[in-house]
Write an enzyme that holds these catalytic residues in place. Structure first.
Site, PDB file in Angstrom:
ATOM      1  N   GLU A  18       7.216   0.468  15.975  1.00 17.26           N
ATOM      2  CA  GLU A  18       8.208   0.959  15.166  1.00 17.26           C
ATOM      3  C   GLU A  18       8.572   2.486  15.520  1.00 17.26           C
ATOM      4  O   GLU A  18       7.932   3.077  16.261  1.00 17.26           O
ATOM      5  CB  GLU A  18       7.871   0.774  13.491  1.00 17.26           C
ATOM      6  N   ASN A  37       0.856  -1.109  -0.074  1.00 16.99           N
ATOM      7  CA  ASN A  37       0.054   0.124  -0.204  1.00 16.99           C
ATOM      8  C   ASN A  37       0.771   1.137  -0.060  1.00 16.99           C
ATOM      9  O   ASN A  37       0.754   2.368  -0.487  1.00 16.99           O
ATOM     10  CB  ASN A  37      -0.871  -0.109   1.288  1.00 16.99           C
ATOM     11  N   GLU A  57       3.404  -5.353  12.317  1.00 15.06           N
ATOM     12  CA  GLU A  57       2.439  -4.223  12.165  1.00 15.06           C
ATOM     13  C   GLU A  57       1.373  -4.662  11.257  1.00 15.06           C
ATOM     14  O   GLU A  57       1.462  -5.050   9.962  1.00 15.06           O
ATOM     15  CB  GLU A  57       3.071  -2.998  11.429  1.00 15.06           C
ATOM     16  N   CYS A  62      -3.356   1.348   6.392  1.00 15.68           N
ATOM     17  CA  CYS A  62      -3.735   0.865   7.539  1.00 15.68           C
ATOM     18  C   CYS A  62      -4.276   1.832   8.419  1.00 15.68           C
ATOM     19  O   CYS A  62      -5.115   1.340   9.242  1.00 15.68           O
ATOM     20  CB  CYS A  62      -2.610  -0.166   8.158  1.00 15.68           C
TER      21      CYS A  62
END
Ligand code: NDP
Length: 487
Positions: free
Chosen positions: A463, A151, A249, A283
């Site tokens: 992260e 994405n 993630e 996301c």
């Protein structure tokens, strides 16, 4: 036509098995090029190269690693227009988005971690009588695997490889086989940036083949993965017995909580963006819009009116705000959800149909209109499963408690957006929403020092900033008597 190659041990190579995968342009449905269909033999070769490089690379000064990352960032800047065009073509996103978000943020990722490693100091602890010094030695892990989705291709790819390399690891990276082009371009400039052979390796191919081989390999000691929740669960199961470090993630089903006291126009404007940016394929996109009952009709109408004005266009066109979704199968999946929503009794306020092609070039492209649904139960599949396309649902609430309950009625917990002008409520709601990220009166605001990640089925670990450098290092505590006290 692109003809991509792997990067192994500093050489651009074809896959050992000789297999190739067609890369499709989402806006046209045409073939863009061929990418290597790498297998476990290629992973083995990359592991050998990385093992040879690691002893020297792990001993290089942080200044040297930092310089390599800075030079790489400068190369992104130098080639930015080529990268913008490639990202847009490969992913279907508008060039305007690639130019303002993807490519500059990828460059920033490299520059940020070049700086972060210069400030990443170890901790030490000295007891009151100063009899001992305990210090934490943060060592690079060794060979790490970085697996990224389609994405935000270069943006999320660099978000992983930059801290991994800055911390002194050797990397075996796998971009999504759906959008591999910009990672391949970056791999061509690794030597020019100064990375020694074998420090940075890129393998292209299918997740279930080369991705799986990276995850399984016993000498790859950590996996940083961004992608779907099911894939993340599969990776966690696969690596459980090997005790690898994992950063996952994963997906989201993000609520936007719109309170009656919000700045109405700003909330409408940003909610349209947070719902439909990148065709809803971020996301962090809002997908469940929860609106306080007293403003529900007005907010819904304003949202629908604005969404109707978004016309999917040719991603190459500078004026296009919404491009194509990433693949035919993804388009069909998203359209399947819209069909299922109708069968479950949803009212489709806008969208529902595949729009006419923006031009002849895009006649076979994968376009979907922004779609807004209402009238669905909070428990139904449309409100529970991640759709990852330009589709949102509207629900109303009567009280703050009900809003929080609705927001938390999800297995996911990635990002929540809260719209209110009551600062007390803003903090209260943020603290009770189950999410790794809460944006109050804003969306997608980024500060690379902050921890990024989700809770529940949205992932494990964080992260960003020093969190990423901690993940990519193994702490060893060392204790030594000072001779100043009893021991
Ligand atoms: P996938 O989980 O399908 O794939 C992600 C990456 O993993 C791809 O490179 C894929 O390769 C690879 N992969 C697939 N199977 C395996 C396997 N068995 N072993 C190792 N690697 C594997 O996700 P998508 O690419 O479809 O990305 C969309 C998803 O990513 C959404 O759920 C979205 O929410 C999530 N996402 C999460 C973010 C976050 O920060 N939390 C940010 C962005 C996206 P291949 O492409 O060949 O299948």
């Amino acid at each position: 036509m692109f003809h991509l190659k792997n990067l192994i041990g500093g050489e651009l190579t074809d896959p050992q098995g000789g297999g190739w995968i067609e890369n499709i342009e989402p806006a046209t449905g045409g073939v863009l090029g061929q990418i290597p269909r790498s297998q476990s033999a290629d992973v083995e070769q990359a592991v050998q190269a990385a093992s040879s490089a690691f002893p020297t690379w792990s001993q290089t000064s942080f200044e040297e690693r930092s310089s390599c990352l800075r030079r790489w960032g400068a190369l992104i800047a130098q080639h930015s227009e080529a990268l913008v065009a490639a990202e847009s073509m490969d992913n279907g996103k508008p060039v305007s988005l690639a130019r303002t978000v993807d490519i500059p943020r990828a460059q920033k990722n490299l520059e940020f971690f070049a700086g972060a490693i210069e400030h990443f100091a170890s901790e030490s602890h000295i007891p009151a009588d100063a009899s001992y010094i305990h210090y934490t030695h943060r060592k690079p892990i060794g060979i790490v695997g970085c697996i990224s989705p389609w994405n935000l291709p270069l943006y999320l790819f660099t978000w992983k490889i930059a801290p991994a390399l800055a911390a002194g690891n050797c990397v075996i990276a796998k971009p999504s086989e759906i959008t591999p082009v910009t990672a391949w371009m970056l791999s061509q400039w690794a030597a020019e940036a100064g990375f020694p052979k074998g420090v940075f390796n890129v393998l292209h191919g299918y997740g279930h083949e080369v991705g799986q081989a990276i995850v399984e390999h016993p000498r790859i000691k950590a996996i940083s993965f961004t992608g779907g929740t099911q894939t993340g669960a599969h990776i966690a199961r696969t690596t459980a017995g090997q005790f690898k470090k994992l950063s996952l993630e994963l997906g989201g089903k993000n609520p936007a909580l719109i309170f009656a006291d919000c700045d109405f126009d700003a909330a409408v404007r940003t909610t349209v963006r947070s719902s439909f940016a990148n065709q809803g394929q971020i996301c962090l996109c809002s997908s469940r819009i929860l609106i306080e009952e007293s403003i529900y009709p007005a907010f819904r109408d304003a949202l629908v009116a604005k969404a109707k004005r978004i016309v999917p266009g040719d991603p190459k066109d500078a004026a296009t705000k919404m491009g194509a979704v990433v693949s035919a199968s993804h388009r069909d999946k998203v359209l399947g959800y819209i069909q299922s929503a109708r069968e479950q009794g949803a009212t489709v306020l806008c969208g529902r149909e595949v729009p006419p092609a923006p031009n002849e070039r895009c006649a076979n492209g994968f376009f979907i209109q922004p779609t807004i649904l209402e009238g669905l139960d909070a428990e139904c599949s449309i409100n529970q499963e991640e759709i990852f396309g330009p589709v949102i649902t509207l629900q109303s609430f009567r009280s703050e408690t009900e809003a929080i309950d609705l927001a938390n009625n999800s297995t996911y917990g990635l990002a929540a957006t809260i719209w209110t002008q009551d600062v007390g409520r803003a903090h209260r709601v943020a603290s009770q929403v189950e999410s790794g990220i809460a944006w109050i009166n804003c969306w997608l605001v980024r500060d690379l020092r902050t921890p990024f990640g989700g809770v529940k089925a949205s992932g494990v670990g964080r992260e960003g900033g020093f969190e990423a450098l901690r993940f990519f290092t193994e702490p060893q505590n060392v204790s030594i008597p000072t001779g100043m006290g009893s021991h």
